[in-house]
Design a protein around this motif. Structure first.
Motif, PDB file in Angstrom:
ATOM      1  N   TYR A  22       0.762  -1.098   0.030  1.00 12.75           N
ATOM      2  CA  TYR A  22       0.095  -0.206  -0.074  1.00 12.75           C
ATOM      3  C   TYR A  22       0.824   1.272  -0.024  1.00 12.75           C
ATOM      4  CZ  TYR A  22      -3.200   3.603   1.586  1.00 12.75           C
ATOM      5  OH  TYR A  22      -3.775   4.783   1.610  1.00 12.75           O
ATOM      6  N   VAL A  23       1.855   1.158   0.758  1.00 10.62           N
ATOM      7  CA  VAL A  23       2.786   2.412   0.918  1.00 10.62           C
ATOM      8  C   VAL A  23       3.566   2.753  -0.352  1.00 10.62           C
ATOM      9  CG1 VAL A  23       4.716   3.309   2.129  1.00 10.62           C
ATOM     10  CG2 VAL A  23       3.080   2.573   3.651  1.00 10.62           C
ATOM     11  N   ALA A  24       3.967   1.632  -1.053  1.00  9.67           N
ATOM     12  CA  ALA A  24       4.843   1.499  -2.099  1.00  9.67           C
ATOM     13  C   ALA A  24       4.048   2.000  -3.250  1.00  9.67           C
ATOM     14  CB  ALA A  24       5.462   0.371  -2.386  1.00  9.67           C
ATOM     15  N   VAL A  25       2.657   1.943  -3.314  1.00  5.99           N
ATOM     16  CA  VAL A  25       1.706   2.273  -4.458  1.00  5.99           C
ATOM     17  C   VAL A  25       1.200   3.739  -4.233  1.00  5.99           C
ATOM     18  CG1 VAL A  25      -0.116   1.727  -5.876  1.00  5.99           C
ATOM     19  CG2 VAL A  25       1.485  -0.075  -5.274  1.00  5.99           C
ATOM     20  N   PHE A  26       0.633   3.650  -2.926  1.00  7.56           N
ATOM     21  CA  PHE A  26      -0.160   5.055  -2.718  1.00  7.56           C
ATOM     22  C   PHE A  26       0.409   6.177  -2.078  1.00  7.56           C
ATOM     23  CE2 PHE A  26      -3.108   1.275  -3.412  1.00  7.56           C
ATOM     24  CZ  PHE A  26      -3.920   1.883  -4.487  1.00  7.56           C
ATOM     25  N   VAL A  27       1.330   6.122  -1.369  1.00 10.02           N
ATOM     26  CA  VAL A  27       2.012   7.148  -0.503  1.00 10.02           C
ATOM     27  C   VAL A  27       2.702   8.228  -1.516  1.00 10.02           C
ATOM     28  CG1 VAL A  27       3.634   8.059   1.130  1.00 10.02           C
ATOM     29  CG2 VAL A  27       1.958   6.034   1.618  1.00 10.02           C
ATOM     30  N   ASP A  29       4.920  10.509  -0.705  1.00  9.84           N
ATOM     31  CA  ASP A  29       6.613  10.957  -0.455  1.00  9.84           C
ATOM     32  C   ASP A  29       7.380   9.870  -1.029  1.00  9.84           C
ATOM     33  OD1 ASP A  29       8.840  12.059   1.106  1.00  9.84           O
ATOM     34  OD2 ASP A  29       8.519  10.901   2.535  1.00  9.84           O
ATOM     35  N   PRO A  30       8.464  10.189  -2.023  1.00  7.72           N
ATOM     36  CA  PRO A  30       9.249   9.324  -2.670  1.00  7.72           C
ATOM     37  C   PRO A  30      10.128   8.469  -1.721  1.00  7.72           C
ATOM     38  CG  PRO A  30       9.862  11.559  -3.422  1.00  7.72           C
ATOM     39  CD  PRO A  30       8.779  11.520  -2.155  1.00  7.72           C
ATOM     40  N   ASP A  31      10.580   9.075  -0.476  1.00 11.53           N
ATOM     41  CA  ASP A  31      11.518   8.275   0.374  1.00 11.53           C
ATOM     42  C   ASP A  31      10.697   7.390   1.146  1.00 11.53           C
ATOM     43  OD1 ASP A  31      13.674   9.899  -0.206  1.00 11.53           O
ATOM     44  OD2 ASP A  31      13.071  11.201   1.408  1.00 11.53           O
ATOM     45  N   GLN A  32       9.635   7.548   1.536  1.00 13.51           N
ATOM     46  CA  GLN A  32       8.912   6.364   2.003  1.00 13.51           C
ATOM     47  C   GLN A  32       8.453   5.224   0.919  1.00 13.51           C
ATOM     48  OE1 GLN A  32       5.151   7.987   3.647  1.00 13.51           O
ATOM     49  NE2 GLN A  32       6.308   8.475   5.685  1.00 13.51           N
ATOM     50  N   ARG A  33       8.257   5.642  -0.384  1.00  9.76           N
ATOM     51  CA  ARG A  33       7.710   4.773  -1.429  1.00  9.76           C
ATOM     52  C   ARG A  33       9.242   3.861  -1.694  1.00  9.76           C
ATOM     53  NH1 ARG A  33       4.300   7.139  -6.407  1.00  9.76           N
ATOM     54  NH2 ARG A  33       4.413   5.014  -6.776  1.00  9.76           N
ATOM     55  N   ALA A  34      10.020   4.449  -1.659  1.00 10.99           N
ATOM     56  CA  ALA A  34      11.406   3.727  -1.670  1.00 10.99           C
ATOM     57  C   ALA A  34      11.781   2.687  -0.534  1.00 10.99           C
ATOM     58  CB  ALA A  34      12.795   4.624  -1.895  1.00 10.99           C
ATOM     59  N   ALA A  36       9.392   1.381   1.136  1.00  9.84           N
ATOM     60  CA  ALA A  36       8.428   0.353   1.204  1.00  9.84           C
ATOM     61  C   ALA A  36       8.806  -0.655   0.117  1.00  9.84           C
ATOM     62  CB  ALA A  36       6.821   0.870   0.892  1.00  9.84           C
ATOM     63  N   TYR A  37       9.271  -0.037  -1.008  1.00 12.96           N
ATOM     64  CA  TYR A  37       9.740  -1.140  -2.044  1.00 12.96           C
ATOM     65  C   TYR A  37      10.524  -2.066  -1.738  1.00 12.96           C
ATOM     66  CZ  TYR A  37      11.240  -2.619  -6.742  1.00 12.96           C
ATOM     67  OH  TYR A  37      11.480  -3.507  -7.723  1.00 12.96           O
ATOM     68  N   LYS A  38      11.677  -1.589  -0.962  1.00 12.84           N
ATOM     69  CA  LYS A  38      12.848  -2.277  -0.357  1.00 12.84           C
ATOM     70  C   LYS A  38      12.116  -3.526   0.284  1.00 12.84           C
ATOM     71  CE  LYS A  38      16.425   1.252  -0.345  1.00 12.84           C
ATOM     72  NZ  LYS A  38      17.066   2.268   0.325  1.00 12.84           N
ATOM     73  N   VAL A  39      11.221  -3.020   1.293  1.00 12.54           N
ATOM     74  CA  VAL A  39      10.709  -4.089   2.160  1.00 12.54           C
ATOM     75  C   VAL A  39      10.071  -4.984   1.333  1.00 12.54           C
ATOM     76  CG1 VAL A  39       8.982  -4.522   3.994  1.00 12.54           C
ATOM     77  CG2 VAL A  39      10.561  -2.387   4.320  1.00 12.54           C
ATOM     78  N   LEU A  40       9.331  -4.601   0.300  1.00 15.83           N
ATOM     79  CA  LEU A  40       8.659  -5.736  -0.701  1.00 15.83           C
ATOM     80  C   LEU A  40       9.513  -6.728  -1.316  1.00 15.83           C
ATOM     81  CD1 LEU A  40       5.925  -3.639  -2.607  1.00 15.83           C
ATOM     82  CD2 LEU A  40       5.552  -5.595  -1.043  1.00 15.83           C
ATOM     83  N   LYS A  41      10.656  -6.052  -1.804  1.00 11.07           N
ATOM     84  CA  LYS A  41      11.620  -7.095  -2.417  1.00 11.07           C
ATOM     85  C   LYS A  41      12.321  -8.017  -1.127  1.00 11.07           C
ATOM     86  CE  LYS A  41      15.146  -4.757  -4.081  1.00 11.07           C
ATOM     87  NZ  LYS A  41      15.957  -3.931  -4.914  1.00 11.07           N
ATOM     88  N   LEU A  42      12.639  -7.491  -0.033  1.00  8.47           N
ATOM     89  CA  LEU A  42      13.092  -8.250   1.199  1.00  8.47           C
ATOM     90  C   LEU A  42      11.940  -9.314   1.245  1.00  8.47           C
ATOM     91  CD1 LEU A  42      15.236  -8.874   3.251  1.00  8.47           C
ATOM     92  CD2 LEU A  42      13.668  -7.137   4.770  1.00  8.47           C
TER      93      LEU A  42
END
Length: 69
Positions: A22-27, A29-34, A36-42
């Motif tokens: 949700y954070v990676a798609v809808f937030v 703030d670019p820092d928060q999205r980045a 969240a994307y790292k967490v998704l990859k993990l």
């Protein structure tokens, strides 16, 4: 008892995956999205297995073959 523990881990994993997605798609703030994307990859690396590791899916399949699950 083992089913409850595995179910708890599965629910926690899905909750983490959903929140990070949700954070990676809808937030906005670019820092928060980045982050969240790292967490998704993990999380996907843990499940699918990366770097030669069997991953959670492989572990569950092996436990099922052995008759533990």
């Amino acid at each position: 008892m083992l089913a409850w523990i595995l179910g708890g881990y599965a629910v926690l994993f899905l909750l983490l995956l959903g929140c990070a997605g949700y954070v990676a798609v809808f937030v906005d703030d670019p820092d928060q999205r980045a982050d969240a994307y790292k967490v998704l990859k993990l999380l996907t690396g843990i499940v699918l297995g990366s770097g030669g590791a069997g991953g959670l899916v492989g572990l569950l399949l092996k436990l099922h073959e052995m008759g533990v699950i």
